[in-house]
Design a protein around this motif. Structure first.
Motif, short mmCIF file in Angstrom:
data_model
loop_
_atom_site.label_atom_id
_atom_site.label_comp_id
_atom_site.label_asym_id
_atom_site.label_seq_id
_atom_site.Cartn_x
_atom_site.Cartn_y
_atom_site.Cartn_z
N PRO A 40 0.79 -1.24 0.00
CA PRO A 40 0.00 0.00 0.00
C PRO A 40 0.82 1.29 0.00
CG PRO A 40 -0.85 -1.54 1.62
CD PRO A 40 0.45 -2.10 1.13
N ASP A 41 2.09 1.22 0.37
CA ASP A 41 2.93 2.41 0.39
C ASP A 41 3.60 2.68 -0.96
OD1 ASP A 41 2.39 2.95 3.11
OD2 ASP A 41 3.85 1.42 3.70
N THR A 42 3.46 1.75 -1.91
CA THR A 42 4.04 1.93 -3.24
C THR A 42 3.10 2.81 -4.07
OG1 THR A 42 5.07 -0.25 -3.13
CG2 THR A 42 4.83 0.73 -5.32
N ALA A 43 3.67 3.81 -4.70
CA ALA A 43 2.87 4.76 -5.48
C ALA A 43 2.20 4.09 -6.68
CB ALA A 43 3.75 5.91 -5.95
N ILE A 44 1.05 4.63 -7.07
CA ILE A 44 0.37 4.22 -8.29
C ILE A 44 1.20 4.77 -9.46
CG2 ILE A 44 -1.75 4.46 -9.64
CD1 ILE A 44 -2.12 2.89 -7.04
N SER A 45 1.40 3.95 -10.49
CA SER A 45 2.18 4.42 -11.64
C SER A 45 1.35 4.31 -12.91
CB SER A 45 3.50 3.65 -11.74
OG SER A 45 3.25 2.26 -11.86
N SER A 46 1.44 3.22 -13.62
CA SER A 46 0.73 3.09 -14.90
C SER A 46 -0.66 2.48 -14.75
CB SER A 46 1.56 2.23 -15.86
OG SER A 46 1.72 0.93 -15.32
N GLN A 47 -1.07 2.15 -13.53
CA GLN A 47 -2.38 1.57 -13.30
C GLN A 47 -3.47 2.57 -13.66
OE1 GLN A 47 0.11 1.72 -11.14
NE2 GLN A 47 0.63 -0.33 -10.50
N VAL A 48 -4.63 2.05 -14.07
CA VAL A 48 -5.72 2.91 -14.52
C VAL A 48 -6.81 2.94 -13.45
CG1 VAL A 48 -7.50 3.24 -16.28
CG2 VAL A 48 -5.24 2.41 -16.93
N LEU A 49 -7.16 4.15 -12.98
CA LEU A 49 -8.26 4.32 -12.02
C LEU A 49 -9.58 4.10 -12.75
CD1 LEU A 49 -9.29 5.15 -9.20
CD2 LEU A 49 -9.25 7.51 -10.01
N LEU A 50 -10.34 3.10 -12.32
CA LEU A 50 -11.62 2.77 -12.96
C LEU A 50 -12.80 3.39 -12.24
CD1 LEU A 50 -10.98 -1.01 -13.67
CD2 LEU A 50 -10.77 0.90 -15.27
N ALA A 51 -12.72 3.47 -10.91
CA ALA A 51 -13.84 4.02 -10.15
C ALA A 51 -13.33 4.60 -8.83
CB ALA A 51 -14.87 2.93 -9.86
N SER A 52 -14.03 5.62 -8.36
CA SER A 52 -13.73 6.26 -7.09
C SER A 52 -15.04 6.34 -6.31
CB SER A 52 -13.15 7.65 -7.34
OG SER A 52 -12.78 8.25 -6.14
N LEU A 53 -15.10 5.66 -5.16
CA LEU A 53 -16.33 5.55 -4.39
C LEU A 53 -16.15 6.17 -3.01
CD1 LEU A 53 -16.88 1.79 -5.23
CD2 LEU A 53 -17.95 3.72 -6.38
N THR A 54 -17.03 7.08 -2.63
CA THR A 54 -16.97 7.73 -1.33
C THR A 54 -17.68 6.86 -0.29
OG1 THR A 54 -16.96 9.89 -2.37
CG2 THR A 54 -17.57 9.81 -0.04
N CYS A 55 -16.99 6.60 0.80
CA CYS A 55 -17.56 5.77 1.87
C CYS A 55 -18.40 6.65 2.80
CB CYS A 55 -16.44 5.10 2.66
SG CYS A 55 -15.45 3.98 1.65
N ASN A 56 -19.24 6.00 3.58
CA ASN A 56 -20.08 6.67 4.56
C ASN A 56 -19.18 7.45 5.53
OD1 ASN A 56 -21.74 6.94 7.07
ND2 ASN A 56 -23.22 5.79 5.87
N ALA A 57 -19.67 8.56 6.07
CA ALA A 57 -18.90 9.36 7.03
C ALA A 57 -18.47 8.51 8.22
CB ALA A 57 -19.70 10.56 7.50
N THR A 58 -19.29 7.57 8.63
CA THR A 58 -18.90 6.57 9.61
C THR A 58 -18.59 5.32 8.82
OG1 THR A 58 -20.38 7.53 11.25
CG2 THR A 58 -19.57 5.30 11.68
N PHE A 59 -17.31 5.05 8.58
CA PHE A 59 -16.88 3.96 7.71
C PHE A 59 -17.52 2.63 8.09
CE2 PHE A 59 -13.65 0.72 6.55
CZ PHE A 59 -13.69 0.89 5.17
#
Length: 92
Positions: A40-59
């Motif tokens: 998880p600490d490795t940066a995103i490089s050539s990967q493609v972001l397909l979706a971005s989902l906002t979680c509930n304020a109380t996860f």
């Protein structure tokens, strides 16, 4: 020493509740295609972001019995054409 470690429900609850505390009220779940980075600490490089989902304020409510059940995740924004490899990354 045995390699098949067993954790108590209390320890699993504490670990999972730490996820909720770390993500806080602004958690976003991102879904990518391409090769998953080494950790998880490795940066995103050539990967493609397909979706971005906002979680509930109380996860999530407090974990119980070693299980963390997330609250609702909103519809997000994204692109079509998923590709072969999909993997999520949570960000706070």
């Amino acid at each position: 020493m045995a390699s098949n470690l067993k954790y108590s429900a209390a320890l699993k609850n504490a670990q999972q509740n730490a996820i909720t505390s770390t993500l806080g009220a602004n958690a976003v779940l991102e879904i990518y295609s391409g090769s998953q980075p080494a950790n998880p600490d490795t940066a995103i490089s050539s990967q493609v972001l397909l979706a971005s989902l906002t979680c509930n304020a109380t996860f999530a409510p407090a974990a119980s019995g070693g299980v963390l059940t997330l609250n609702a995740i909103a519809n997000g924004t994204g692109t079509a054409g998923a590709g072969a490899a999909l993997w999520p990354r949570g960000i706070a």
